[in-house]
Design an enzyme around this catalytic site. Structure first.
Site, PDB file in Angstrom:
ATOM      1  N   GLN A  19      34.628  40.489 -10.598  1.00  0.00           N
ATOM      2  CA  GLN A  19      35.690  41.401 -11.021  1.00  0.00           C
ATOM      3  C   GLN A  19      37.008  41.188 -10.278  1.00  0.00           C
ATOM      4  OE1 GLN A  19      32.629  44.780 -10.751  1.00  0.00           O
ATOM      5  NE2 GLN A  19      34.053  45.550 -12.282  1.00  0.00           N
ATOM      6  N   HIS A 113      25.764  40.801  -8.363  1.00  0.00           N
ATOM      7  CA  HIS A 113      26.476  41.914  -9.003  1.00  0.00           C
ATOM      8  C   HIS A 113      26.768  41.509 -10.456  1.00  0.00           C
ATOM      9  CE1 HIS A 113      29.108  45.644  -8.329  1.00  0.00           C
ATOM     10  NE2 HIS A 113      29.173  45.380  -9.627  1.00  0.00           N
ATOM     11  N   ASN A 157      22.827  44.604  -7.490  1.00  0.00           N
ATOM     12  CA  ASN A 157      23.623  45.772  -7.854  1.00  0.00           C
ATOM     13  C   ASN A 157      23.123  46.372  -9.166  1.00  0.00           C
ATOM     14  OD1 ASN A 157      26.248  47.395  -7.613  1.00  0.00           O
ATOM     15  ND2 ASN A 157      26.367  46.600  -9.702  1.00  0.00           N
ATOM     16  N   GLU A 158      22.844  47.645  -9.143  1.00  0.00           N
ATOM     17  CA  GLU A 158      22.426  48.385 -10.342  1.00  0.00           C
ATOM     18  C   GLU A 158      21.304  47.672 -11.090  1.00  0.00           C
ATOM     19  OE1 GLU A 158      25.909  49.623 -12.562  1.00  0.00           O
ATOM     20  OE2 GLU A 158      26.391  51.127 -11.055  1.00  0.00           O
TER      21      GLU A 158
HETATM   22  C1  BGC Z   1      29.417  48.608 -11.542  1.00  0.00           C
HETATM   23  C2  BGC Z   1      30.824  48.106 -11.390  1.00  0.00           C
HETATM   24  C3  BGC Z   1      31.718  48.745 -12.435  1.00  0.00           C
HETATM   25  C4  BGC Z   1      31.709  50.227 -12.195  1.00  0.00           C
HETATM   26  C5  BGC Z   1      32.640  51.030 -13.082  1.00  0.00           C
HETATM   27  C6  BGC Z   1      29.301  50.055 -11.918  1.00  0.00           C
HETATM   28  O1  BGC Z   1      28.428  50.141 -12.996  1.00  0.00           O
HETATM   29  O2  BGC Z   1      28.631  48.263 -10.430  1.00  0.00           O
HETATM   30  O3  BGC Z   1      30.804  46.711 -11.465  1.00  0.00           O
HETATM   31  O4  BGC Z   1      33.006  48.225 -12.432  1.00  0.00           O
HETATM   32  O5  BGC Z   1      30.416  50.726 -12.355  1.00  0.00           O
HETATM   33  O6  BGC Z   1      32.242  51.039 -14.404  1.00  0.00           O
END
Ligand code: BGC
Length: 413
Positions: A19, A113, A157-158
């Protein structure tokens, strides 16, 4: 209310390589951005050129008052081909870590990520257990080469993002249907030399098999990191919206919550911490997800302005996972920076209430340091506490950054 935080509380901002860095050309997301029929409204391009501008960026974050910085290492750069680890790319991240240390920022590093190397997807992607082994090999390598400078690691991540998107009906159209795959999948698969049915990228693949591979990848990664650096704290992060039930929606809410939150929180039970990432709430009635409540302000993401969601998800994460939590992301997309500051104030009041009740919350990372590339939505939604003029790459500090930096410096407000 008194919002004093513990003296060792981690105060930071978060970013993700794809990003902010720019030109992440060996990744699956870059490929998806450029295929015909792409679901991405614009490509990431140079992003905010953090790859080259990290020295000034890190200095700026430290000047604002933060004591930590969460950023991600890009697997597609470190291992651009299966088994080839780029010493130059690893050294780049070493320099970033050294810059953090030089400025008194404790580095929290994320190893995956959303974006994956193209070769990973070409070999079966996140539906193939071999990906768990490849990911662990890369994580072990990072722990060995860079672990001396890292404060804590988020493996993935997530872990639940695709499941959340799928359950809330937010996957790109055609992706979840059993019919003909959408054009962008056909083109991306062709570019990788695989069939469209074999295209399993992290962001969009939401099958049980993929969930198992992702959780296996996390487990294998923890083992590989601990083998190199037994004392380094390791966890994964989970996207946790506050899922509320209204007028008899409990059963529906609980079923969905089990699929998109509980199984992942349960998998975090043996970890050093779990990263909580919360932006808003979702409400459920007996027939499923409800639209935003009338009268509630909406953000640029069409989420409800609901900063209290964080307190609820922190309590839920503690209840189910039972390990220390870190708020690894929290924030709001808005062009009105006064609303961002208001959002953070209320979210942090919730964190303070959790701490007062004895919950072991270790830190808070604002998403995001900079206005950056919001995946398929491009550059329109602005989550940053620092704006960026993408023609000149000039950084412009917003008032919310000054406010949050002062809170970090003072350990409360
Ligand atoms: C993610 C980010 C994303 C943010 C805002 C999260 O789901 O880890 O990469 O930019 O939310 O939407």
């Amino acid at each position: 209310m008194d919002t004093r935080f513990p003296p060792n509380f981690l105060w930071g901002t978060a970013t993700a390589a794809h990003q902010v860095e720019g030109n992440n050309i060996n990744s699956d997301i870059w490929l998806l951005e450029h295929v015909p029929g792409t679901p991405f409204v614009e490509p990431s391009g140079d992003a905010v050129d953090h790859y080259h501008r990290y020295p000034e960026d890190i200095a700026l974050l430290a000047d604002l008052g933060f004591n930590s910085y969460r950023f991600s290492i890009e697997w597609a750069r470190v291992e651009p081909e299966d088994g080839f680890f780029s010493p130059a790319a690893i050294n780049h991240y070493r320099q970033m870590l050294l810059a953090c240390r030089a400025h008194g920022l404790r580095p929290m590093v994320t190893l995956h990520h959303f974006s994956s190397p193209r070769w990973v997807i070409a070999r079966g992607g996140w539906a193939d257990p071999a990906t768990a082994a490849s990911f662990a090999r890369y994580c072990g390598r990072i722990a060995r080469d860079l672990g001396d400078l890292i404060d804590s690691i988020c493996t993935i991540n997530e872990v639940n993002i695709a499941f959340l998107l799928s359950e809330l009906g937010l996957l790109p159209s055609g992706i979840a249907s059993r019919g003909e795959p959408p054009a962008f999948v056909i083109h991306a698969a062709r570019a990788l030399g695989i069939g469209p049915g074999d295209f399993h990228c992290f962001l969009y693949a939401a099958t049980d098999r993929v969930r198992d591979v992702i959780l296996l990848a996390h487990q294998n990664a923890v083992a590989a990191i601990k083998a190199e650096r037994p004392a380094l704290p390791v966890g994964m992060t989970i996207a946790l919206q506050d899922l509320q039930a209204v007028s008899g929606g409990e059963a529906v809410r609980d079923t969905i919550r089990h699929r998109i939150q509980d199984v992942f929180l349960e998998a975090a039970r043996g970890d050093d911490f779990v990263g909580v990432q919360t932006y808003s709430r979702e409400r459920f009635g007996p027939d499923g997800k409800l639209p935003p409540e009338e009268g509630v302000e909406l953000t640029q993401m069409y989420y409800e302005f609901w900063p209290e969601a964080l307190e609820a998800t922190l309590r839920y994460a503690h209840q189910i996972a039972g390990v220390p939590t870190i708020v690894t992301e929290n924030g709001i997309a808005t062009t009105d920076d006064t609303r961002r500051a208001a959002y953070y104030r209320r979210a942090l009041e919730g964190v303070a209430r959790c701490l007062q009740d004895g919950l072991d919350v270790r830190g808070f990372y604002a998403w995001s340091a900079f206005d950056n590339y919001e995946w398929s939505l491009g550059y329109r939604p602005v989550f940053g506490i620092i704006a960026v003029n993408r023609d000149t790459q000039e950084r412009i500090v917003k008032p919310s950054a000054r406010w949050l930096g002062e809170v970090a410096r003072n350990g409360g407000f």
